[in-house]
Every structure is written in structure tokens, then in C-alpha cells.
Design a protein around this motif. Sequence first.
Motif, PDB file in Angstrom:
ATOM      1  N   LEU A 180       2.405  -7.657   4.812  1.00  0.00           N
ATOM      2  CA  LEU A 180       2.416  -6.203   5.047  1.00  0.00           C
ATOM      3  C   LEU A 180       1.273  -5.375   4.413  1.00  0.00           C
ATOM      4  O   LEU A 180       1.487  -4.789   3.096  1.00  0.00           O
TER       5      LEU A 180
ATOM      6  N   LEU B 298       1.314  -1.661   4.458  1.00  0.00           N
ATOM      7  CA  LEU B 298       2.411  -1.004   4.197  1.00  0.00           C
ATOM      8  C   LEU B 298       2.193   0.256   3.089  1.00  0.00           C
ATOM      9  O   LEU B 298       1.472   0.207   2.422  1.00  0.00           O
TER      10      LEU B 298
ATOM     11  N   LEU C  50       8.233   2.131   1.648  1.00  0.00           N
ATOM     12  CA  LEU C  50       9.224   1.361   1.751  1.00  0.00           C
ATOM     13  C   LEU C  50      10.446   1.978   1.248  1.00  0.00           C
ATOM     14  O   LEU C  50      10.760   2.549   0.241  1.00  0.00           O
TER      15      LEU C  50
END
Length: 370
Positions: free
Chosen positions: A187, A190, A193
Motif C-alpha cells: 500500500l 495509503l 489507516l
Amino acid sequence: MLAPGSSPKPRTRLALQWKQISWLTYWLVLCAAEALPACPFSCSCDSRSLEVDCSGLGLTVVPPDVPAATRTLLLQNNRLSSLPSWAFANLSSLQRLDLSNNFLDRLPRAVFADLANLTELQLRNNSLRALDPELLRHLPRLRHLDLSLNGLARLPPGLFDGLPALRSLSLRTNRLQSLDRLTFEPLASLQLLQVGDNPWECDCHLRDFKHWLEWFSYRGGRLDQLACTLPKELRGKDMRVVPMEMFNYCSQLEDEDSSAGLEVPGPPCTKASLEPAKPKPGPEPEPEPSTACPQKQRPRPVSVRRAIGTVIIAGVVCGIVCIMMVVAAAYGCIYASLMAKYHRELKKRQPLMGDPEGEHEDQKQISSVA
């Protein structure tokens, strides 16, 4: 009868024009009806945004007549408990899919295989217990994924390998206890989160993921909170602020496991092997060496207070030593300057050796004393 001076030509021309307009309107309506597919029963459709809203209808199956050009499909707040692998087979243009607040307990491996243009997938508040590693493999444009409020206890390795564009991921309120660093390394895009409200066990299994979190935070990623549940010494503390000294025992365990792997494997240790054998009638046999299973004590991490106290004491000792060194250096400088000044004054007062005037004055002083 026609009035004098009137002519039937204007009326005829007007009737012909009206007939042409009627036929043209009919063909336009017919073409539009053929171009715009029918909306599924009980759902609402928006032809401009190509959105099909089937939320809150109590559906138990996905409508089979969803238009192929649909870009947004809303199926939240229904009673979907399972999905066939062909549920979204003809929706290659779909960009947003919302399946939140249903009763889905499993998802077939190929259920999203044809959704190559999907950018947002909502699976919030379902009953998912496990996910297939190939479930998200064919979603290269997916940017937002919500898996919160499910019953996920683990994430299979390779689950996120096909998501290079994923920007936000929510894993809140599941049953996750640990995460694998290799699962999250693909990822690269990303940015957000969410992993809060999970029973995290801050032990050796979470150590490598802690390293990944440090790298994730270093490159600007945002994390809500990863609060430890076990062990008791770390309960309620954020995993990111736990000192790495707490995981020193993990390397010892790895060394023990590696050394144990070199030993000759013996018979499996079972409950039956722990029970002593019944003595047979006859002469008493010689005692045999014990083959009972050794009970290994589970190593416990060092207390957080002890680790913090050690850091504080070391800092205080280093500070005192530095202050003493500074004071000693200052004292040496002052002493050297005073001694130099004293020697200069002494040289001024005492005459040089071999000076006759000085000797004459000394003799005068001696004679006066006598």
C-alpha cells in the motif's frame, strides 16, 4: 363552405408541419427509450450521474437488471446475506459500490472480478469473519475501502497486493489482535489507516507492524489509534509510544526457537506421556530418566515504568557528570590564571640573580637586623 377570399393552402401547410413535428417527437422519444435502460423495480435512478439507489428496500438479492452503464450502486441497509459470484458481472463501468449495513458473512473470490474501474467499496457493518486473499486482486483503481464493524480476526497475506492506488483503509471495530507487516507493504499510496477499537496484543507478533507504522508516520500517513489490550502493563497505551526496549525479549525467543530447531526431534509431548507408567509385577526396575515435557515459562516484557525510570536515571547521571566536568574545567582555568598572576608578582618583587644593588640592599637589611 369556405368564406370568400379564403384559401385552404395555409391550413394544409400547417397540418403537414404539425404531422412532421409529431413524427419527429415520436422518434426522439423512441430513441431515448432505447438509449436509457430501464431502472430496477423499486429503485431510483439518476440518468445524469448514472446512479442507481436501491438502499433500504429489504432486498435479499442484488437486482439482476441494473443498467450496465451504472457508475454508482447503493445497496446499503438491506438484508443481503450472501452474494453470487456473478452479482456484478455486467457492471464494468461501476465506480462506487456501497454494501454497508447488511448481513454478508462471506464474499466469493470472484465477486468483484469485473469491477476494474471501482474506486470506492463500502462493506461497513456486516458479518464478515474471513476474507479470501484473491478478493481484491482485480481492483487496481480502488482508493477507499471500508471494512469496519465486522468480525475479522485476521487479514490473509496478499489481501492488498492488487491495490496500488488505495488511499484510505478502515479496519475499526473488528477482532484483530495482530497484523502482518508484509500485508501492508504493497500500500504505497495509503494516507489514512483506521485500526481503533480492536483487541490488540502488543507482543512479538506486533513488533514488525510497529516498525511499519513508524515508516508510515514518517512519510505523512495518518493513524487514529492503536491501543494495546494485552499485556496488562501496556493496557490502554498507544503502540506507537511503547519503547522498543519492551521487545528485547523477542530476539531471545527467536534464538531459542532457532536453537531448538537444531535439536533432534523427539516424540510429541502429550498428556499421556506425563502420566507415570504403571509398575509391572516382578522385580523393581531401574529408574529411567524422566521424559516429562518441560514447562516453558512465558517471557514477560519489562515493565514500562522500569524502562522509563531507567531512562530518567541515566539522563540524571549523565547530566551530573557533565556539570562536574564543566566545574572541574572552570576550576582548572581559574587556578591556572591565579598561579600565573602569582608568579608574575613574585618575579616583580624578587631581584634578578647577580644584581649587586640587590645584594647590597640585602646586606643592609641583615646588618640592621643584627
